[in-house]
Design a protein around this motif. Structure first.
Motif, PDB file in Angstrom:
ATOM      1  N   UNK A 300      46.866  32.930  43.748  1.00  0.00           N
ATOM      2  CA  UNK A 300      47.040  33.511  42.425  1.00  0.00           C
ATOM      3  C   UNK A 300      45.859  34.364  42.026  1.00  0.00           C
ATOM      4  N   UNK A 301      46.061  35.151  40.969  1.00  0.00           N
ATOM      5  CA  UNK A 301      45.007  35.979  40.392  1.00  0.00           C
ATOM      6  C   UNK A 301      44.811  35.580  38.938  1.00  0.00           C
ATOM      7  N   UNK A 302      43.551  35.533  38.526  1.00  0.00           N
ATOM      8  CA  UNK A 302      43.226  35.073  37.188  1.00  0.00           C
ATOM      9  C   UNK A 302      42.155  35.963  36.577  1.00  0.00           C
ATOM     10  N   UNK A 303      42.205  36.115  35.259  1.00  0.00           N
ATOM     11  CA  UNK A 303      41.208  36.906  34.549  1.00  0.00           C
ATOM     12  C   UNK A 303      40.301  35.978  33.745  1.00  0.00           C
ATOM     13  N   UNK A 304      39.023  35.948  34.034  1.00  0.00           N
ATOM     14  CA  UNK A 304      38.094  35.157  33.226  1.00  0.00           C
ATOM     15  C   UNK A 304      37.946  35.773  31.833  1.00  0.00           C
ATOM     16  N   UNK A 305      37.394  34.981  30.919  1.00  0.00           N
ATOM     17  CA  UNK A 305      37.085  35.492  29.599  1.00  0.00           C
ATOM     18  C   UNK A 305      36.040  36.592  29.710  1.00  0.00           C
ATOM     19  N   UNK A 306      36.314  37.755  29.148  1.00  0.00           N
ATOM     20  CA  UNK A 306      35.414  38.898  29.285  1.00  0.00           C
ATOM     21  C   UNK A 306      34.082  38.675  28.595  1.00  0.00           C
ATOM     22  N   UNK A 307      34.070  37.797  27.587  1.00  0.00           N
ATOM     23  CA  UNK A 307      32.838  37.562  26.850  1.00  0.00           C
ATOM     24  C   UNK A 307      31.968  36.508  27.532  1.00  0.00           C
ATOM     25  N   UNK A 308      32.581  35.374  27.907  1.00  0.00           N
ATOM     26  CA  UNK A 308      31.802  34.253  28.427  1.00  0.00           C
ATOM     27  C   UNK A 308      31.763  34.195  29.951  1.00  0.00           C
TER      28      UNK A 308
END
Length: 361
Positions: A300-308
């Protein structure tokens, strides 16, 4: 958490450290009352601190208005909130994003999801790729049906598809909840082999994209009064719901049910932070990939939180995995994530900041 007014629709991040719920308590944004002497619905948030839920706060001025807003679904990482708005009888789904500091103003989901009819409950898969929701639009099998929409490469949602006659009946199907395992769909139905009102069922999404025949959850879940909204924990040991009980604080209250008799889920929750080791700078706009270590198969592909930089991934047990990213200018260590063979539900902390990142020039 609960008040002397209706409190309902609790949703959680996968770690159960963030609870978002809906309340008709005093102090609503518009301070307006409904015909039953309660206040217009606002959305509240609470964080778990030292094992206890902190005093709930209104989630954001960007979200709560003088009208009704209701919490519907929260993404696994707690950064995306699906909201229901009545919209003068045309119930629609909206989404708000948390950037690490504040929640964005809700955006109405496109006509690929919303219609001129009522879209009520919804649930997002753990990897953010599929949205399940209920709608009473025409063209279904009767009453409310369960639909799903896939996230397209550009981030939009595909044209909604009916989940089909295995899931939907001539009666109402509502309250879909896709478990973090990505394959177990829970929903409430007045059809199938229910006892007349809503009963909770589950069905398994098979490899060919079809669902198994739904099974009634039975006791103790379906011993609860008629209710369409349940949220189950990632390990399958707890269920959250709202109902009216004689010993409650007021009207509808939020309850936790222990499901200790049920087997623990065979899942692994991997989370951590992605930051540059030397500077602590957050690596932004990264698409994190997880692959099977032996076969190289993309899980799978996941996007981390852009801020943290925090990411959350859920994978099956008894395998080894590798983390990497697409076109991010860094490579990850090849050391695999090893999951014990005999583990059931399992938390694996993988703080990427600890492992050295190799810059590519």
């Amino acid at each position: 958490i609960n008040s002397g007014y209706d409190d309902h629709s609790p949703v959680f991040n996968i770690e159960e450290t963030i609870m978002v719920f809906t309340s008709k308590r005093k102090g609503s944004t518009g301070n307006f009352k409904t015909s039953d002497k309660q206040y217009f619905e606002d959305i509240y948030i609470s964080h778990k601190e030292n094992g206890q839920w902190a005093t709930p706060q209104k989630i954001s001025e960007n979200i709560n208005t003088m009208e009704h807003e209701a919490s519907v679904a929260l993404s696994a990482d707690g950064n995306d909130l699906i909201i229901y708005k009545d919209d003068v009888g045309d119930g629609n789904l909206y989404i708000s994003h948390f950037n690490g500091t504040e929640w964005s103003k809700p955006e109405k989901l496109s006509l690929n999801v919303n219609s001129t009819y009522n879209e009520s409950h919804a649930s997002i898969s753990c990897d953010g790729s599929t949205l399940y929701f209920s709608s009473n639009r025409p063209g279904g099998f009767g009453g409310y049906d369960i639909y799903y929409s896939k996230r397209l490469p550009n981030g939009d949602w595909s044209l909604a598809q009916n989940a089909g006659p295995v899931i939907n009946t001539e009666f109402d199907e509502n309250g879909p909840f896709i478990h973090p395992d990505g394959s177990t769909l829970y929903f409430s139905s007045k059809g199938h082999n229910s006892m007349g009102g809503y009963d909770l069922f589950f069905a398994i999404l098979k490899d060919d994209g079809t669902f198994s025949r739904p099974e009634n959850m039975g006791y103790p879940i379906n011993s609860i009064d008629d209710d369409v909204f349940y949220v189950l924990s990632a390990d399958g040991k707890r269920a959250y719901y709202s109902t009216v009980q004689p010993d409650g604080l007021g009207r509808k209250d939020i309850y936790l049910m222990d499901l200790l008799s049920l087997p623990e889920r065979s899942l692994v929750v991997v989370n951590g932070f992605i930051k540059i080791k030397k500077t602590g700078e957050v690596i932004k706009d990264v698409i994190l990939k997880i692959n099977d270590f032996k076969t190289g198969t993309l899980i799978g592909k996941f996007k981390p939180n852009k801020q943290t930089g925090k990411y959350t991934i859920v994978v099956p047990k008894s395998k080894q995995y590798t983390l990497s990213c697409d076109d991010c200018g860094f490579t990850f260590p090849r050391e695999p994530l090893t999951i014990p063979e005999n583990s059931s539900f399992y938390y694996l902390q993988k703080p990427i900041i600890i492992d050295p990142l190799v810059e590519i020039y």
